[in-house]
Enzyme design. Structure first.
Site: not given
Length: 271
Positions: A2-3, A91, A110
């Site tokens: 995400p930006e 996750h 991640r």
DNA sequence: CTTTTGACCTGACAGC
DNA sequence: TGCTGTCAGGTCAAAA
């Protein structure tokens, strides 16, 4: 992942469900994010009301009384609403449960994300204190960029992605804004004049605003707070289009690595 | 001070 | 099928 547009899309989706709601529980399944998740979050947060959900750069700030929960999505994080009976998947590291039967859930394969409690003003947190002006506010000006880059010989694209210079501009939107501003990503930042910075500021705002309106960009896994994909990826001019024809002049888009990040530009349109 | 590099971590995909 | 290598939207600390 995400930006700024994806984080802002997430914020807008969550805000109506969490603002004014009371936290009834917290589940931390894996503390090992970029920094360890703050200990005893359940004790800290339970019974607190979320006063506001704000964004600074790519950080989400759940303001709650005398402190805030600071959440960052890293590269692969997503934060979305699930019902209380939704079983957690592989996750799903963190849940924030509310009295209204809804859970805000963080999934981050991640684990470059962050979940931190900060007492006092979250903008004074070490990670947020030195961040540059918000590109969608009047705080970002051409004069600021011009002044801050007089001693920078590095490429303008790297400067744009430096959070101390501008908040929230990541790899995709740096590429896209530079294309729209017709600036070569390799151009040394100090060689760009005030007039070109004015165009660049304009194009950064335009790109980010359009991306937010399109619900963000979904490349691999981004979805909004309701689990829906964005579609700004269909409107990329250069990102991921190496070898394809420039949409303006048909010259093949060039792809290369700059500052360890994939970079794309049109060698004819961008000088 | 600026710039570059490596580190953190998993999953998807290409190629053999 | 299964292995190996490469790449991915972020960011920081350390080294140069």
């Amino acid at each position: 992942m995400p930006e700024l547009p994806e984080v802002e899309t997430t914020r807008r989706g969550l805000a109506p469900h969490v603002c004014g709601a009371t936290v009834t529980g917290v589940v931390v399944r894996n503390r090992a994010l970029r920094q360890p998740v703050t200990r005893n979050l359940a004790r800290i947060l339970s019974g607190r009301r979320i006063d506001a959900l704000e964004r600074r750069a790519k950080y989400l700030l759940f303001r709650a009384g005398d402190g805030s929960l600071i959440v960052h999505l890293g590269m692969s994080g997503r934060l979305w609403l699930v019902n209380a009976n939704t079983p957690p998947a592989r996750h799903d590291h963190f849940d924030l449960a509310f009295g209204n039967g809804r859970i805000v859930r963080l999934r981050d394969p991640r684990r470059f994300g962050l979940v931190l409690w900060h007492r006092g003003d979250p903008l004074m947190h070490k990670l947020l204190r030195e961040i540059g002006p918000e590109p969608l506010s009047a705080a970002l000006t051409a004069e600021w960029l011009y002044r801050q880059t007089r001693t920078r010989s590095g490429a303008i694209k790297n400067a744009l992605m430096d959070s101390h210079l501008v908040a929230g501009v990541g790899n995709i939107y740096a590429n896209e804004a530079l294309f729209r501003a017709r600036i070569n990503p390799k151009l040394p930042a100090r060689r760009i004049g005030l007039a070109r910075y004015a165009v660049l500021v304009d194009k950064i705002r335009e790109t980010l605003t359009e991306a937010i309106e399109a619900g963000g960009s979904s490349l691999r896994d981004y979805v909004n707070s309701a689990g829906e994909a964005g579609f700004f990826q269909n409107r990329f001019f250069v990102y991921g289009r190496g070898g394809d024809a420039c949409l303006t002049c048909t010259t093949p888009i060039r792809g290369f690595v700059l500052g360890q990040r994939a970079t794309f530009y049109c060698p004819r349109c961008q000088r």
